[in-house]
Scaffold this motif. Sequence first.
Motif, short mmCIF file in Angstrom:
data_model
loop_
_atom_site.label_atom_id
_atom_site.label_comp_id
_atom_site.label_asym_id
_atom_site.label_seq_id
_atom_site.Cartn_x
_atom_site.Cartn_y
_atom_site.Cartn_z
N SER A 112 13.01 35.31 38.21
CA SER A 112 11.97 35.18 37.19
C SER A 112 12.66 35.03 35.84
N PHE A 113 11.88 34.58 34.83
CA PHE A 113 12.48 34.24 33.55
C PHE A 113 11.60 34.72 32.39
N PRO A 114 12.21 35.08 31.26
CA PRO A 114 11.41 35.49 30.10
C PRO A 114 10.63 34.32 29.53
N LYS A 115 9.52 34.63 28.92
CA LYS A 115 8.65 33.64 28.26
C LYS A 115 8.09 32.62 29.24
N ASP A 116 8.02 32.98 30.52
CA ASP A 116 7.40 32.12 31.52
C ASP A 116 5.92 32.50 31.60
N SER A 117 5.06 31.70 30.98
CA SER A 117 3.63 32.04 30.92
C SER A 117 2.93 31.80 32.25
N TYR A 118 3.58 31.06 33.17
CA TYR A 118 2.99 30.81 34.48
C TYR A 118 3.44 31.83 35.53
N ALA A 119 4.57 32.48 35.27
CA ALA A 119 5.10 33.43 36.25
C ALA A 119 5.82 34.58 35.55
N VAL B 258 16.13 38.91 40.53
CA VAL B 258 16.87 38.66 39.30
C VAL B 258 15.88 38.21 38.23
N HIS B 259 15.71 39.01 37.18
CA HIS B 259 14.96 38.57 36.01
C HIS B 259 16.00 38.06 35.03
N TYR B 260 16.17 36.76 35.00
CA TYR B 260 17.31 36.16 34.31
C TYR B 260 17.01 35.93 32.83
N THR B 261 17.87 36.45 31.99
CA THR B 261 17.75 36.25 30.55
C THR B 261 18.86 35.32 30.09
N PRO B 262 18.54 34.11 29.69
CA PRO B 262 19.57 33.14 29.29
C PRO B 262 20.11 33.44 27.90
N ALA B 263 21.11 32.67 27.52
CA ALA B 263 21.61 32.76 26.15
C ALA B 263 20.48 32.50 25.18
N LYS B 264 20.55 33.11 24.00
CA LYS B 264 19.45 33.07 23.04
C LYS B 264 18.98 31.65 22.75
N GLU B 265 19.92 30.71 22.62
CA GLU B 265 19.54 29.35 22.27
C GLU B 265 18.81 28.62 23.40
N ASN B 266 18.87 29.19 24.62
CA ASN B 266 18.24 28.55 25.77
C ASN B 266 16.96 29.23 26.22
N ILE B 267 16.59 30.32 25.56
CA ILE B 267 15.48 31.13 26.08
C ILE B 267 14.16 30.37 26.08
N ASN B 268 13.98 29.45 25.13
CA ASN B 268 12.75 28.67 25.08
C ASN B 268 12.83 27.39 25.91
N LYS B 269 14.02 27.08 26.42
CA LYS B 269 14.19 25.89 27.25
C LYS B 269 13.98 26.19 28.73
N LEU B 270 14.09 27.47 29.10
CA LEU B 270 14.05 27.83 30.51
C LEU B 270 12.61 27.96 31.02
N LYS B 271 11.96 29.04 30.66
CA LYS B 271 10.56 29.28 31.02
C LYS B 271 10.29 28.94 32.50
N HIS B 272 9.22 28.19 32.80
CA HIS B 272 8.81 27.99 34.19
C HIS B 272 9.52 26.82 34.87
#
Length: 287
Positions: A223-230, A250-264
């Motif tokens: 799962s991923f942060p800021k994923d509004s679908y999951a 695994v609740h994966y937290t990416p590097a700060k610059e990628n956190i808005n690119k990952l999501k769902h």
Amino acid sequence: MILVTQQIEINTPKGHTIAVTEFHSKKNIDKTILISSATGVLQKYYFKFASYFANLGYIVYTFDYWGIGNSGSNQNQIKLNNTTLKEWGSNDQTAVTLYAKQKNPNNELIVVTHSIGGQIVGFNHNYTMIDKLVLVASQSGYWNLFDGIDKLKMFLFWHLVLPLPTKLLGYFPAKKLRLFENLPKNMALEWSKWGKKRNYLMHYHNDKDYFFDKINIPILSYSFPKDSYAPKKTVDWLANQYGSNKIKRVHYTPAKENINKLKHFGFFRESFKDELWKTTDEWIRNN
């Protein structure tokens, strides 16, 4: 390395054909990956991920569920399509699992799912052919497991946005709403029923049709942060439905610059190959 792709049509127990793409290279590590898509997402979205693993020596299959993409998605076909969401697992995913195993009987079979793909594994009659399972943002869609504005959006989606136009038009016109691919009527209405129930698809539990508790294989659930679908707790819920005692969450937290690119959807983007694809390959090889 030279990558080979092949377009295939396979027959299913219900009588329709499913469009499948096979990826392989000259390298062979005796492992097969089957990718089971998110709702209304074309198989081509996963082609870069498939190509990456094929170049590592995996044989990889992607496919479109019945009513999506190259599997009978034109408007005339979709209006006549009577498939259910459950049948995307019990018929479509089941058929492609069998094909992948029969074509490569000595290979370890890994099913990689995205979103709803991980929900319908529980209906896959050929679950015993699967050796490992990777769940990418696969979750419960029950509206009350969401928070804030996303809770309201999910409530409205299940109660109004999804069922009303579906009943009116005979299919869900997702393209017109700029959401994803259009959906068959029965599939969409079944999905809306699930989303209204606390136990989601398990509300309709039937031991003859559900195999979640029998799937005791290594499972990696992302799962991923800021994923509004999951969001995390919805992914936790689905992981807990499986009977395996070999689940890695695994609740994966990416590097700060990628956190808005990952999501769902970001997991399957090539920009995350070093960050996530490599880690997934290592987990498959070491479990």
